[in-house]
Design a protein around this motif. Sequence first.
Motif: not given
Length: 300
Positions: A8-10, A19-21, A41-44, A67-68
């Motif tokens: 989750s980017s938020t 991180s993903k990597k 996630t990159r946008y709503r 992950l959030g």
Amino acid sequence: MTKLFLISSTAGATEYHFSKKQIEDIYKKYGREDEIIVKETRYRGHLEEIVRAFLASSYQDKVIITLGGDGTISEVVNLCLGHDVAVGLIPTGTGNDFAKNFDYKDFKIEDTFDISIRPIDLIRVNGKYCVNVTSLGFDTEVLQTAYDYLNKDKSLGKRAYLKAVSDRVKNLTYQDLSINLTLEDSTKIELKDEFLVSAICNGGYYGSGFNPAPDAKIDDGIINFVTTRKFPKWQLLLLILKYKKGKHQSSKYLDEFKVLAGKIYSKKQFIGNIDGEIFMDNIINFKIVGKAINWAYFVK
């Protein structure tokens, strides 16, 4: 088994941030890269897109490791209900209260290599499923104030909740509620009073570490329902401290019931939250749903 790591980017930064990597590199190091998919996630609305695509895929033995924080895992669980999938959590939110039901001591990504799957309960609340806690009253007012602080300064993290408590203590409001409960032995009782807090608990923690239901278990088929009735204001700080540490059960102003279902209603709308998602209503219907979803426990 195919694992979707959903980042989750938020979510806030915690000691469990990966991180993903980092995730891909660790699985590759052990020759297990074919077991995983890692998405951010990159946008709503992106989280829902990712989850629905994974659920519709032909992969076998699906697991979604989120992950959030509490809000993210609640959203994922509600999307996964009715599907053959297990859900797990790496806590990277601000409060991470639901994560307190599990052991993350010395956690590392390698702990996700082996997974044990066991079902947990959920609470159905007005048509939605609650993973951790639904509450109304003072604590939700604190939550709303904390969100306001975090919107202005995300670096506050958990300190936003402490600042919010300090703010709301100065402006206490009680709610005139009628409450019908079905107890664990199927006995029915009715409560009618002015309440500061009403908490419908599957897990034991919420509000960035407050412990309203120290005895709560997420797989016992029982809701721990906690209420705080009107009390002298000079006792407030002491009660808050006890409530924070889970030492409030002996207080004459607090009651805890083990229940299967219930209804809370009022002539006026009240503010509440389901796993941190705030709402306004004048009625809440809730019931336990035992063994509602499979949970992915990490085997150390």
